[in-house]
Design an enzyme around this catalytic site. Structure first.
Site, short mmCIF file in Angstrom:
data_model
loop_
_atom_site.label_atom_id
_atom_site.label_comp_id
_atom_site.label_asym_id
_atom_site.label_seq_id
_atom_site.Cartn_x
_atom_site.Cartn_y
_atom_site.Cartn_z
N LEU A 198 0.92 -0.63 -0.05
CA LEU A 198 0.15 0.35 -0.39
C LEU A 198 0.64 1.04 -0.01
CD1 LEU A 198 -3.14 -1.31 2.52
CD2 LEU A 198 -2.41 -1.72 0.07
N ARG A 209 2.45 15.20 6.25
CA ARG A 209 2.92 15.07 7.62
C ARG A 209 4.85 15.32 6.90
NH1 ARG A 209 2.50 12.10 12.39
NH2 ARG A 209 1.01 10.91 10.69
N GLN A 230 -5.35 3.96 -7.02
CA GLN A 230 -6.68 3.70 -6.71
C GLN A 230 -6.76 5.59 -5.79
OE1 GLN A 230 -5.96 3.79 -1.52
NE2 GLN A 230 -8.06 2.56 -1.33
N GLY A 239 -9.24 4.12 1.88
CA GLY A 239 -8.91 2.99 3.77
C GLY A 239 -8.32 1.84 2.83
N ASN A 297 5.76 8.86 8.87
CA ASN A 297 5.30 10.39 8.45
C ASN A 297 5.70 11.34 8.17
OD1 ASN A 297 2.85 7.90 8.66
ND2 ASN A 297 2.85 7.92 10.16
N LYS A 348 40.26 11.78 -14.11
CA LYS A 348 39.52 11.39 -14.85
C LYS A 348 39.81 10.75 -15.63
CE LYS A 348 37.67 12.95 -18.16
NZ LYS A 348 36.84 12.91 -19.56
N ALA A 367 60.49 21.39 -16.65
CA ALA A 367 59.78 22.14 -16.03
C ALA A 367 59.54 23.04 -16.79
CB ALA A 367 60.47 22.41 -14.30
N ARG A 402 59.35 26.42 -23.48
CA ARG A 402 59.46 27.32 -22.63
C ARG A 402 60.37 28.86 -23.09
NH1 ARG A 402 62.12 23.90 -18.25
NH2 ARG A 402 64.37 25.04 -18.05
C1 UD1 Z 1 -3.45 0.92 9.99
C2 UD1 Z 1 -4.57 -0.34 10.48
C3 UD1 Z 1 -3.89 0.56 11.87
C4 UD1 Z 1 -2.31 -0.93 11.72
C5 UD1 Z 1 -1.51 0.95 11.05
C6 UD1 Z 1 0.34 0.35 11.34
C7 UD1 Z 1 -6.51 -0.09 9.57
C8 UD1 Z 1 -7.28 -0.15 8.99
N1 UD1 Z 1 -5.81 0.66 10.90
O1 UD1 Z 1 -4.04 2.71 10.17
O2 UD1 Z 1 -4.60 -1.29 12.24
O3 UD1 Z 1 -2.05 -0.30 13.72
O4 UD1 Z 1 -2.17 1.04 9.53
O5 UD1 Z 1 -0.10 1.84 11.31
O6 UD1 Z 1 -5.61 -0.38 8.30
N2 UD1 Z 1 -3.31 3.94 2.37
C9 UD1 Z 1 -3.61 3.64 0.96
N3 UD1 Z 1 -4.49 3.85 0.56
C10 UD1 Z 1 -5.63 4.11 1.72
C11 UD1 Z 1 -5.81 4.40 2.78
C12 UD1 Z 1 -4.13 3.61 3.09
O7 UD1 Z 1 -2.35 3.55 -0.04
O8 UD1 Z 1 -6.92 4.19 0.85
C13 UD1 Z 1 -1.68 3.43 2.98
C14 UD1 Z 1 -0.68 4.23 3.44
O9 UD1 Z 1 -0.48 5.52 2.44
C15 UD1 Z 1 -0.19 3.83 4.01
C16 UD1 Z 1 -0.96 2.33 5.02
O10 UD1 Z 1 -1.58 2.16 3.91
O11 UD1 Z 1 0.96 3.90 3.49
C17 UD1 Z 1 -1.69 2.92 6.22
O12 UD1 Z 1 -2.31 3.94 6.13
P1 UD1 Z 1 -3.16 4.63 7.22
O13 UD1 Z 1 -4.40 5.56 6.62
O14 UD1 Z 1 -1.80 5.34 7.87
O15 UD1 Z 1 -3.50 4.07 8.80
P2 UD1 Z 1 -3.09 3.88 9.82
O16 UD1 Z 1 -4.82 4.67 10.45
O17 UD1 Z 1 -2.31 4.16 10.63
CA CA Z 2 -0.36 5.42 9.92
#
Ligand code: UD1
Ligand code: CA
Length: 458
Positions: free
Chosen positions: A8, A15, A77, A82, A229, A353, A425, A442
């Site tokens: 993902l 941040r 995506q 989520g 982050n 070089k 030289a 020279r």
């Molecule tokens: C997620 C977990 C949480 C865990 C934590 C660990 C879920 C619902 N929660 O929470 O249990 O403790 O990671 O760090 O899974 N991402 C996507 N597409 C999306 C959403 C997220 O690609 O639609 C990627 C983000 O870029 C990131 C990762 O997924 O790299 C985690 O997403 P993030 O929103 O940070 O999840 P957390 O709320 O931290």
């Molecule tokens: Ca996270």
């Protein structure tokens, strides 16, 4: 076993306060996502096979351009709804997989060993979670177990009761989902929660409901599951990885004077009894032979340094080959194509070089040698310049074995200095010097008798 891996990497990483997508920010010189891809490849090669799917969104084009040379299935995506929704985008490509392992592009230091143990434990069709216990679990999803300590669910912090928030075991996010269950579970996810997202973590409760066992393993070390982050977290993982890389070198017989002042941004192949002094940076592929000494402040990039060679303080090597027993620096610069043969010496304020410096030859002071081929035992005097460039084309300088180039010679290429020849030289050498001959070019010195210095006018 076919273990498909979904990484993902669609999130924005606001941040970081950066125009660069978060997963392209580097740790030890490599984009975070590349670390994860390499761990995924390694894992697959050990458990069997599988495809790697990378879910991209924010900065997708930049991410694909940077890592396009890997064999990956890129999945888009467009809206980040989520983690469950993100995995769903990759599912069409996962058809036929025995297991789908979910990783995160911003959790860069995950080790193949931890993934393999997770996959092996969940092998028998159970849902595998990588969990860890943290003194401060805030921000993470909590692992909820029953009295007999069976895992029942993951509850996100924002949805957790105070009692659940007190649980110290957390979800790292890394999860191994049985291939025959994954698409049914993911398509049943709902977003009726505090964040209005499709939580991947809800598959745990589904597994429990369907009597699929949920197991967990833990990583060897915490840094493996730490996410980035902010630039502060990036720096923390950078230092943690550097400490590990330095430790690995020490275990293998390298003296590292101060592990906090060594930076490795690539692959180092090292022999025994090497000394790496402070503030050394090793980049790309670096090969160091036995007994090499690298003095303080050196940068060595994609270069080979042979056994017993010493690179003195503040030297910079790039795409260079330094043979055994050579001495380089202090303050030397070896640019791409510099090749020093055995026992050659390149001293202070010398730039080389695309040139060969033959065995035992010396270029010790204040010189530029470019597009040149020096034989063995050549002595190049201070301030010598190979004039290799006429503003349009580059030309070659050839210097035979045992030649002696007088200080402050300008060798205007193309030009050949014969074996055992000498340039006087201060000469500007525009024609070849035959073997054994002296070339002087020279103005001849005149001394004026009775010459009066000017005196100040009143
Ligand atoms: C997620 C977990 C949480 C865990 C934590 C660990 C879920 C619902 N929660 O929470 O249990 O403790 O990671 O760090 O899974 N991402 C996507 N597409 C999306 C959403 C997220 O690609 O639609 C990627 C983000 O870029 C990131 C990762 O997924 O790299 C985690 O997403 P993030 O929103 O940070 O999840 P957390 O709320 O931290
Ligand atoms: Ca996270």
């Amino acid at each position: 076993m076919r273990a498909d891996i979904v990484i993902l990497a669609a999130g924005q990483g606001s941040r970081m306060k950066s125009n660069l997508p978060k997963v392209l920010h580097t740790i030890a010189g490599k984009p975070m996502l590349e670390h994860v891809i390499l761990a995924a490849q390694n894992t697959q090669s050990m458990v069997g096979e599988g495809k790697i799917h990378v879910v991209v969104g924010h900065g997708a084009d930049q991410v694909k351009a940077a890592l396009g040379h890997y064999d990956l299935n890129w999945v888009h995506q467009d809206q980040q709804l989520g983690t469950g929704h993100a995995v769903q985008q990759a599912l069409p490509g996962c058809e036929g997989a025995d297991v789908v392992l979910v990783l995160y592009g911003d959790v860069p230091l995950i080790e193949p060993a931890s993934l393999i143990s997770l996959l092996n434990t969940s092998n028998i069709g159970s849902l595998g979670l990588l969990t860890i216990n943290l003194a401060n679990p805030s921000g993470y999803g909590r692992i909820i177990r029953n009295e007999s300590s069976r895992i029942l669910a993951i509850v996100e912090e924002k949805d957790a009761t105070p009692e659940q928030q007190a649980v110290s075991e957390i979800n790292t996010g890394i999860m191994a989902i049985p291939g025959n269950k994954v698409s049914h579970w993911i398509s049943s996810l709902k977003n009726n929660n505090a964040q209005g997202e499709f939580y991947l973590t809800d598959v745990v409760a589904m597994a429990v409901e369907q009597n699929v066992s949920v197991i967990n393993t833990q990583p060897q070390s915490r840094i493996e599951v730490e996410g980035v982050n902010s630039r502060i977290q990036q720096m923390e993982l950078e230092r943690a990885l550097q400490e590990k890389l330095a430790t690995d070198l020490m275990i293998n017989g390298v003296t590292v004077v101060d592990p906090k002042r060594l930076d490795i941004r690539g692959e180092v192949t090292a022999g025994h009894d090497i000394t790496l002094d402070i503030n050394v940076v090793l980049e790309g592929n670096v090969v160091l032979g036995d007994n090499v000494i690298i003095e303080p402040g050196c940068i060595i990039r994609n270069s080979v340094v042979g056994a017993g060679a010493i690179i003195k303080a503040n030297s910079i090597l790039e795409d260079a080959v330094v043979a055994a027993q050579c001495e380089v620096g202090p303050f030397a610069r070896l640019r791409p194509g510099a090749e020093l043969q055995e026992k050659a010496r390149v001293g202070n304020f010398v730039e080389i070089k695309k040139s060969i410096i033959g065995k035992g030859s010396k270029v010790n002071h204040l010189s530029y040698v470019g597009d040149a081929e020096l034989g063995d035992n050549v002595n190049v005097g201070a301030g010598t310049i190979t004039c290799n460039y006429d503003g349009v084309n580059k030309f070659k300088t050839v210097i035979g074995d045992g030649a002696f180039i007088g200080s402050n010679s300008a060798l205007v290429a193309p030009v050949t200095i014969g074996r055992g020849a000498t340039s006087g030289a201060g000469s500007t050498i525009t024609r070849d010097i035959p073997d054994e001959q002296l070339g002087v070019a020279r103005g001849r010195q005149r001394n004026l008798d009775g010459w009066q210095r000017p005196v100040k006018k009143h």
